[in-house]
Design a protein around this motif. Structure first.
Motif, mmCIF file in Angstrom:
data_model
loop_
_atom_site.group_PDB
_atom_site.id
_atom_site.type_symbol
_atom_site.label_atom_id
_atom_site.label_comp_id
_atom_site.label_asym_id
_atom_site.label_seq_id
_atom_site.Cartn_x
_atom_site.Cartn_y
_atom_site.Cartn_z
ATOM 1 N N ARG A 288 -22.500 23.160 6.148
ATOM 2 C CA ARG A 288 -21.360 22.243 6.065
ATOM 3 C C ARG A 288 -20.089 22.911 6.579
ATOM 4 O O ARG A 288 -19.318 22.324 7.340
ATOM 5 N N GLU A 289 -19.871 24.169 6.196
ATOM 6 C CA GLU A 289 -18.694 24.919 6.662
ATOM 7 C C GLU A 289 -18.732 25.101 8.183
ATOM 8 O O GLU A 289 -17.725 24.926 8.860
ATOM 9 N N GLN A 290 -19.910 25.457 8.716
ATOM 10 C CA GLN A 290 -20.043 25.652 10.158
ATOM 11 C C GLN A 290 -19.825 24.347 10.915
ATOM 12 O O GLN A 290 -19.161 24.330 11.954
ATOM 13 N N ALA A 291 -20.391 23.254 10.412
ATOM 14 C CA ALA A 291 -20.225 21.956 11.072
ATOM 15 C C ALA A 291 -18.769 21.517 11.036
ATOM 16 O O ALA A 291 -18.245 21.007 12.039
ATOM 17 N N ASP A 292 -18.091 21.717 9.913
ATOM 18 C CA ASP A 292 -16.674 21.346 9.811
ATOM 19 C C ASP A 292 -15.819 22.164 10.783
ATOM 20 O O ASP A 292 -14.899 21.639 11.401
ATOM 21 N N GLU A 293 -16.132 23.450 10.917
ATOM 22 C CA GLU A 293 -15.397 24.301 11.856
ATOM 23 C C GLU A 293 -15.639 23.840 13.295
ATOM 24 O O GLU A 293 -14.705 23.776 14.094
ATOM 25 N N PHE A 294 -16.873 23.491 13.620
ATOM 26 C CA PHE A 294 -17.179 22.997 14.957
ATOM 27 C C PHE A 294 -16.421 21.713 15.251
ATOM 28 O O PHE A 294 -15.854 21.539 16.332
ATOM 29 N N VAL A 295 -16.360 20.803 14.275
ATOM 30 C CA VAL A 295 -15.641 19.535 14.458
ATOM 31 C C VAL A 295 -14.155 19.803 14.676
ATOM 32 O O VAL A 295 -13.524 19.182 15.534
ATOM 33 N N ARG A 296 -13.586 20.755 13.916
ATOM 34 C CA ARG A 296 -12.163 21.085 14.102
ATOM 35 C C ARG A 296 -11.897 21.587 15.517
ATOM 36 O O ARG A 296 -10.897 21.225 16.138
ATOM 37 N N VAL A 297 -12.796 22.415 16.039
ATOM 38 C CA VAL A 297 -12.622 22.966 17.379
ATOM 39 C C VAL A 297 -12.859 21.890 18.443
ATOM 40 O O VAL A 297 -12.108 21.772 19.410
ATOM 41 N N ALA A 298 -13.892 21.075 18.270
ATOM 42 C CA ALA A 298 -14.272 20.076 19.277
ATOM 43 C C ALA A 298 -13.379 18.839 19.249
ATOM 44 O O ALA A 298 -13.449 18.030 20.167
ATOM 45 N N ALA A 299 -12.544 18.697 18.245
ATOM 46 C CA ALA A 299 -11.731 17.490 18.114
ATOM 47 C C ALA A 299 -10.471 17.517 18.965
ATOM 48 O O ALA A 299 -9.666 16.602 18.900
ATOM 49 N N GLY A 300 -10.300 18.543 19.774
ATOM 50 C CA GLY A 300 -9.118 18.635 20.625
ATOM 51 C C GLY A 300 -9.428 18.231 22.058
ATOM 52 O O GLY A 300 -10.492 18.535 22.595
ATOM 53 N N CYS A 301 -8.490 17.559 22.688
ATOM 54 C CA CYS A 301 -8.620 17.164 24.095
ATOM 55 C C CYS A 301 -8.594 18.419 24.966
ATOM 56 O O CYS A 301 -7.732 19.286 24.790
ATOM 57 N N LEU A 302 -9.529 18.508 25.907
ATOM 58 C CA LEU A 302 -9.598 19.680 26.776
ATOM 59 C C LEU A 302 -8.423 19.733 27.749
ATOM 60 O O LEU A 302 -8.003 20.802 28.175
ATOM 61 N N ALA A 303 -7.871 18.566 28.111
ATOM 62 C CA ALA A 303 -6.782 18.520 29.087
ATOM 63 C C ALA A 303 -5.420 18.833 28.461
ATOM 64 O O ALA A 303 -4.668 19.652 28.976
ATOM 65 N N CYS A 304 -5.105 18.175 27.335
ATOM 66 C CA CYS A 304 -3.759 18.326 26.770
ATOM 67 C C CYS A 304 -3.722 19.007 25.403
ATOM 68 O O CYS A 304 -2.659 19.372 24.925
ATOM 69 N N GLY A 305 -4.886 19.151 24.741
ATOM 70 C CA GLY A 305 -4.931 19.810 23.450
ATOM 71 C C GLY A 305 -4.666 18.918 22.252
ATOM 72 O O GLY A 305 -4.754 19.372 21.119
ATOM 73 N N ARG A 306 -4.330 17.640 22.502
ATOM 74 C CA ARG A 306 -4.084 16.721 21.377
ATOM 75 C C ARG A 306 -5.382 16.456 20.622
ATOM 76 O O ARG A 306 -6.464 16.529 21.171
ATOM 77 N N ARG A 307 -5.233 16.131 19.352
ATOM 78 C CA ARG A 307 -6.389 15.833 18.511
ATOM 79 C C ARG A 307 -6.975 14.480 18.910
ATOM 80 O O ARG A 307 -6.253 13.497 19.039
ATOM 81 N N LEU A 308 -8.298 14.444 19.089
ATOM 82 C CA LEU A 308 -8.978 13.210 19.444
ATOM 83 C C LEU A 308 -9.193 12.349 18.207
ATOM 84 O O LEU A 308 -9.408 12.865 17.113
ATOM 85 N N GLY A 309 -9.155 11.044 18.392
ATOM 86 C CA GLY A 309 -9.426 10.127 17.293
ATOM 87 C C GLY A 309 -10.920 10.027 17.030
ATOM 88 O O GLY A 309 -11.739 10.186 17.928
ATOM 89 N N ILE A 310 -11.277 9.770 15.797
ATOM 90 C CA ILE A 310 -12.681 9.614 15.429
ATOM 91 C C ILE A 310 -13.014 8.126 15.460
ATOM 92 O O ILE A 310 -12.418 7.332 14.737
ATOM 93 N N LYS A 311 -13.973 7.751 16.300
ATOM 94 C CA LYS A 311 -14.381 6.354 16.439
ATOM 95 C C LYS A 311 -15.362 5.947 15.352
ATOM 96 O O LYS A 311 -15.356 4.814 14.888
ATOM 97 N N ASP A 312 -16.240 6.881 14.987
ATOM 98 C CA ASP A 312 -17.306 6.575 14.048
ATOM 99 C C ASP A 312 -17.813 7.882 13.444
ATOM 100 O O ASP A 312 -17.688 8.939 14.054
ATOM 101 N N THR A 313 -18.369 7.820 12.259
ATOM 102 C CA THR A 313 -18.986 8.984 11.628
ATOM 103 C C THR A 313 -20.326 8.570 11.053
ATOM 104 O O THR A 313 -20.414 7.564 10.355
ATOM 105 N N LYS A 314 -21.342 9.353 11.366
ATOM 106 C CA LYS A 314 -22.683 9.080 10.849
ATOM 107 C C LYS A 314 -23.250 10.359 10.262
ATOM 108 O O LYS A 314 -22.907 11.456 10.694
ATOM 109 N N PRO A 315 -24.130 10.219 9.287
ATOM 110 C CA PRO A 315 -24.759 11.420 8.734
ATOM 111 C C PRO A 315 -25.821 11.966 9.680
ATOM 112 O O PRO A 315 -26.531 11.217 10.352
#
Length: 93
Positions: A49-76
């Protein structure tokens, strides 16, 4: 960033891990195999859970501008391990 194991144990595990060890003197010291298995299952679920949360924090940024991406949907997401299944959240950006 990587957390030290001792910090992780004191911060995360101490409040989240539960094991019911009996007080029967005949049971001896230490844990039964089933208790150790349950403890490892709980620890692995916490680490995943800790590793997945860290990955989501890192992957949630736009590669071009660095802004945080919005979450469209969440599934288990069910992750099968040696110690059982762990359910992780899997957001779609």
């Amino acid at each position: 960033h990587t957390r030290l194991v001792s910090d992780w144990i004191s911060d995360v595990c101490s409040s989240d891990l539960r094991i019911d060890a009996g007080v029967d003197p005949a049971s001896g010291m230490g844990l039964f195999v089933s208790e150790a298995h349950e403890l490892l299952r709980q620890m692995q679920a916490i680490v995943l859970r800790e590793q997945a949360d860290e990955f989501v924090r890192v992957a949630a940024g736009c590669l071009a501008c660095g802004r945080r991406l919005g979450i469209k949907d969440t599934k288990p997401l069910v992750y099968r391990t040696t110690y059982g299944k762990a359910t992780l959240r899997s957001p779609r950006f």
